[in-house]
Design an enzyme around this catalytic site. Structure first.
Site, PDB file in Angstrom:
ATOM      1  CG  ASP A   1      -2.082  -0.860   1.157  1.00 39.71           C
ATOM      2  OD1 ASP A   1      -2.121  -1.677   0.223  1.00 39.71           O
ATOM      3  OD2 ASP A   1      -2.978  -0.755   2.015  1.00 39.71           O
TER       4      ASP A   1
ATOM      5  CG  HIS B   1       2.436   0.157   4.359  1.00 35.01           C
ATOM      6  ND1 HIS B   1       2.157  -0.742   5.352  1.00 35.01           N
ATOM      7  CD2 HIS B   1       1.299   0.853   4.126  1.00 35.01           C
ATOM      8  CE1 HIS B   1       0.895  -0.587   5.720  1.00 35.01           C
ATOM      9  NE2 HIS B   1       0.344   0.372   4.994  1.00 35.01           N
TER      10      HIS B   1
HETATM   11 ZN   LIG Z   1      -2.682   3.344   2.889  1.00 38.87          ZN
END
Ligand SMILES: [Zn+2]
Length: 254
Positions: free
Chosen positions: A74, A220
């Site tokens: 993400d 991430h």
């Molecule tokens: Zn996010």
């Protein structure tokens, strides 16, 4: 799991029933407050827990009969770390899914092109990733999704249908928006907390303990520890006989 509408109906019926009983026999007002608080608590927790699917359908895991997992990233693309991660994925012949923020796609078109050229999947993670995204009205959410999809279409030439809500938040406005835009919401069932836990070994231990066939793993591609985590995770997956695939492959039946 119960839906938001059903939970609200049950709470309303409970309040009305207590109201009727209260008319004949005095009932403590605490009971009303308790029901309202319970309703609020379930809805508030539900908005941060996609797998409960209180507001809308969300895919949080795939086929459990195959030794496959989907690694998802993400908040990228990131100029420094995404290319490093792509290199590692390539070395292990692994595929992943990148839920990109629209404003970052605009900045790093080349990286998005590389992600796609190397066989990975791109998904929509909103345009702004605003901290108050969970409070946006439907129209604004639709705008955010459409703007990012238009950017993805410009690069891929095809229509994106995957959406991961910022912060994993779902609520009635987001549910209405995705109904209108026809997006499939993708959640996760293995959260790494890689932005919070600063020690890669601790993150990996969490992942190893929690992943199983069909898992969707959340990472991430925005921090310096991510490439190391990805490399060690891929080593572990290889050793255990797992295949790292894109979300589409993971969610394919058969
Ligand atoms: Zn996010």
């Amino acid at each position: 799991m119960l839906k938001f509408g059903q939970i609200t109906v049950v709470a309303t019926i409970a309040l009305l029933t207590i109201g009727v009983i209260d008319f004949f026999f005095k009932i403590s007002p605490i009971l009303y407050v308790t029901i309202l608080l319970l309703w609020f608590l379930i809805v508030a927790l539900g908005s941060f827990t996609m797998r409960w699917q209180i507001f809308t359908t969300a895919f949080t895991k795939g086929n459990q009969n195959k030794k496959q997992v989907a690694i998802t990233f993400d908040d990228g693309p990131n100029a420094e770390f995404t290319p490093q991660i792509l290199q590692i994925l390539k070395a292990y012949n692994a595929k992943a899914t990148f839920f990109c923020i629209g404003k970052h796609i605009e900045k790093y078109l080349g990286i998005v092109q590389q992600i796609l050229a190397e066989g990975h999947t791109i998904g929509n993670h909103s345009y702004s990733h605003a901290t108050n995204f969970g409070f946006f009205r439907k129209t604004r959410i639709v705008q955010e999704l459409s703007k990012t999809d238009a950017l993805i279409k410009k690069i891929t030439g095809s229509t994106n249908t995957l959406f991961r809500p910022p912060y994993g938040v779902t609520n009635p406005s987001i549910a209405k928006a995705v109904k209108e835009t026809n997006h499939t919401i993708i959640g996760w069932n293995v959260r790494s907390y890689d932005t919070v836990i600063k020690n890669p070994t601790k993150v990996l231990n969490r992942l190893k303990k929690r992943l199983s066939p069909g898992s969707i793993i959340l990472l991430h591609d925005t921090h310096s520890r991510c490439p190391e985590i990805v490399e060690r995770l891929l080593q572990f997956l290889k050793k255990e006989g797992y295949e790292a695939v894109t979300i589409e492959t993971l969610l394919t039946k058969n």
